[in-house]
Design a protein around this motif. Structure first.
Motif, PDB file in Angstrom:
ATOM      1  N   GLN A   7       6.195  19.912 -26.012  1.00 36.24           N
ATOM      2  CA  GLN A   7       5.822  18.775 -26.846  1.00 36.24           C
ATOM      3  C   GLN A   7       7.074  18.100 -27.394  1.00 36.24           C
ATOM      4  O   GLN A   7       8.070  18.759 -27.675  1.00 36.24           O
ATOM      5  N   GLN A   8       6.985  16.765 -27.559  1.00 34.21           N
ATOM      6  CA  GLN A   8       8.084  15.987 -28.123  1.00 34.21           C
ATOM      7  C   GLN A   8       7.624  15.382 -29.446  1.00 34.21           C
ATOM      8  O   GLN A   8       6.439  15.097 -29.611  1.00 34.21           O
ATOM      9  N   ILE A  13       8.837   9.892 -28.338  1.00 39.99           N
ATOM     10  CA  ILE A  13       7.871   9.293 -27.410  1.00 39.99           C
ATOM     11  C   ILE A  13       7.837   7.783 -27.581  1.00 39.99           C
ATOM     12  O   ILE A  13       7.861   7.036 -26.601  1.00 39.99           O
ATOM     13  N   LEU A  14       7.834   7.307 -28.830  1.00 43.80           N
ATOM     14  CA  LEU A  14       7.826   5.863 -29.085  1.00 43.80           C
ATOM     15  C   LEU A  14       9.106   5.200 -28.598  1.00 43.80           C
ATOM     16  O   LEU A  14       9.058   4.130 -27.985  1.00 43.80           O
ATOM     17  N   LEU A  23      10.928  -3.461 -24.732  1.00 49.33           N
ATOM     18  CA  LEU A  23      10.358  -4.057 -25.938  1.00 49.33           C
ATOM     19  C   LEU A  23      11.359  -4.187 -27.077  1.00 49.33           C
ATOM     20  O   LEU A  23      11.058  -4.823 -28.089  1.00 49.33           O
ATOM     21  N   GLN A  24      12.558  -3.628 -26.932  1.00 55.53           N
ATOM     22  CA  GLN A  24      13.506  -3.586 -28.039  1.00 55.53           C
ATOM     23  C   GLN A  24      13.910  -4.975 -28.520  1.00 55.53           C
ATOM     24  O   GLN A  24      14.038  -5.212 -29.711  1.00 55.53           O
TER      25      GLN A  24
END
Length: 97
Positions: A7-8, A13-14, A23-24
């Motif tokens: 898991q992260q 993840i975002l 999207l930056q």
């Protein structure tokens, strides 16, 4: 709380999603407007008609020529203050119109 194997954290993840979908730039444009609003205050915002980030230049349209002239005297200080709030060297030039 301990992380389970494989898991992260949500933040990683975002960031990965933002990077993979390019999207930056859009996020930076929205963030710059918010930082301008917060740092410059209500008085300046009353005369601000547009805030636009293009590449490394921030274009700010003002309805008051007196305010525009006054802010232009502190141009480098404003850039420094905004970049500090953004947490990165995003703005290299400020154009007041």
């Amino acid at each position: 709380m301990a992380e389970k194997k494989g898991q992260q954290p949500l933040s990683e993840i975002l960031q990965s999603f933002i990077k993979s979908n390019n999207l930056q730039t859009g996020i930076d444009k929205v963030t710059v407007f918010e930082v301008w609003k917060n740092k410059m205050g209500k008085g300046v915002m009353n005369y601000t008609t547009a805030v636009e980030l293009r590449r490394d230049t921030l274009y700010v349209s003002l309805s008051s020529s007196v305010l525009r002239e006054e802010l232009s005297l502190g141009n480098s200080k404003i850039i420094e203050m905004l970049n500090e709030e953004l947490g990165k060297e995003l703005i290299k030039k400020l154009v007041l119109r």
